[in-house]
Scaffold this active site. Sequence first.
Site, PDB file in Angstrom:
ATOM      1  N   GLY A 236       6.960 -15.329  -8.443  1.00 34.14           N
ATOM      2  CA  GLY A 236       8.405 -15.149  -8.426  1.00 34.14           C
ATOM      3  C   GLY A 236       9.015 -15.857  -7.227  1.00 34.14           C
ATOM      4  N   GLY A 237      10.233 -16.347  -7.376  1.00 39.14           N
ATOM      5  CA  GLY A 237      10.927 -16.981  -6.256  1.00 39.14           C
ATOM      6  C   GLY A 237      10.222 -18.237  -5.796  1.00 39.14           C
TER       7      GLY A 237
ATOM      8  N   MET B 122      11.601  -6.766  -0.194  1.00 38.15           N
ATOM      9  CA  MET B 122      10.833  -5.517  -0.350  1.00 38.15           C
ATOM     10  C   MET B 122      11.378  -4.434   0.582  1.00 38.15           C
ATOM     11  SD  MET B 122       7.024  -7.166  -0.685  1.00 38.15           S
ATOM     12  CE  MET B 122       7.242  -8.488   0.475  1.00 38.15           C
TER      13      MET B 122
ATOM     14  N   ASP C 167       2.689 -13.067 -11.713  1.00 42.74           N
ATOM     15  CA  ASP C 167       2.853 -11.713 -11.197  1.00 42.74           C
ATOM     16  C   ASP C 167       4.027 -11.031 -11.889  1.00 42.74           C
ATOM     17  OD1 ASP C 167       5.062 -12.737  -9.928  1.00 42.74           O
ATOM     18  OD2 ASP C 167       4.036 -13.042  -8.015  1.00 42.74           O
TER      19      ASP C 167
ATOM     20  N   LYS D 194       0.634  -6.170 -13.434  1.00 40.77           N
ATOM     21  CA  LYS D 194       1.074  -5.127 -14.374  1.00 40.77           C
ATOM     22  C   LYS D 194       1.491  -3.868 -13.656  1.00 40.77           C
ATOM     23  CE  LYS D 194      -0.171  -5.582 -19.042  1.00 40.77           C
ATOM     24  NZ  LYS D 194      -1.298  -6.346 -19.509  1.00 40.77           N
TER      25      LYS D 194
END
Length: 464
Positions: free
Chosen positions: A302-303, A384, A249, A271
Amino acid sequence: MQHFPIFMSVAGRRIVVAGGGDAAVAKLRLLLKTEARLNVFSTHPAPEIESWANDHRMTLYRRDLAPGDTLCAALFYGANEDAAEDARTAAIARADGALVNIVDNLQDSQFITPAIVDRDPVTVAIGTEGAAPVLARAIKADLEEKLPSTLGTLARIGKAFRKMADVLPMGRARRDFWAEYYFHAGPHAVTTGGENDVKDSLQTLLKKHLTAAETPGHVAFVGAGPGDPELLTLKARKALDAADVVIHDRLVTPDILELARREATVIDVGKQGFGPAMAQDKINQLIVAHALDGAQVVRLKGGDPTVFGRLDEEIAALEDAGIGWHIVPGITAASASVAAMGQSLTQRGRNSAVRLLTGHDMKGFADHDWQTLARSGEVAAIYMGKKSARFIQGRLIMHGADRVTPVTVIENASRPDQRCLATTLETMAQDLSDASITGPALLVYGLAPRAAQAALSSLKQELA
Ligand code: SAH
């Protein structure tokens, strides 16, 4: 496309050339690479043509072309360097049923000869329909440089081995075998040894791929960490080393993608800039399709993959398809962020719990237990949270949270462009928008960076 490119078998067939000058010599040089029977008609043949004829590489007729000379010929070249003679001979060839080309006369030609890059049996033909010969030459020069001179040898030996490689199951297994041969094992063997080494390398490679072909497709959900490649786990590195396909991602940094196996297919499903990210069900389908094809897939997130990663939807899709999977945990943004702040996520006597919150969910701004969060000493890592900062601020203050509760915003945690913004609940929304944050950012609610903590507690005392 006025001209349709095809590769025509001319082995054993006749090709007729009318003319004996430079134009004829240039064409014959090319035609000599083929297995065709060459007939040349010329009253004044160039010395090269004479010597080729003496060596029986072509048949030379020391006269002008006459009706019947091109009967059953596959191709005819008018290379007389004389428009009238070209027209006369071309008419004969056409009447005899041969395909006609007149050198430097596109209009009266039925076919054109492309620029050719020759690594027989690999042949690249370049055509511009006569529009831009300069371009064709440039492309040819470029390809001549790119395609190793040994490619022909590799392809010839590879071709002879094709049947043997058919023991591999169709699809990925065979494609992988041939890709490794042409791009790695083959070139290596041909430079270090010779043709025999290339043949040996094919045998070794086939054994290796036969074993690999028995391994069913599998998916590893791998945590890529917050961005610094050194924060990858050893397991993550191993998975990347072994991956056939890496599906990642937006949060995964290029430095980490660099670590994927060179032959791996790397797919970006997050993207930005070129349109919206791929829909989740499309991502699920993609992962399933590659695993069913027998690939060792790394789904790189991620993470940590288990934190706000929509992991369960992807697992459900795999379970439905009967595909095996496992999880390789990673360092989540909260850990990297408090590390950057010099803080602990939990501390005896200060906060015995920490919450991982999301700023927004599928329905929009996410709702939480604001009442509990508003109590003093609460710590939360808000993922987020950039867009929802004002909403969160409003809710917490409404539920009685202290306005000077520290909030630290960490942008690009662990990356070279990491930024740390110390703010408070009261000012965080404004500070966030003033800071024009573009990278991923985590809001650490209830904690200040360690250096700023002393100053903050004295400020609190003044306000009290
Ligand atoms: N699975 C990821 C989180 C995915 S949600 C993890 O465990 O970290 C995406 C959010 O994570 C971003 O909006 C941001 O809030 C946070 N994030 C991810 N990487 C970050 C980083 N390097 N620095 C700061 N925040 C980050």
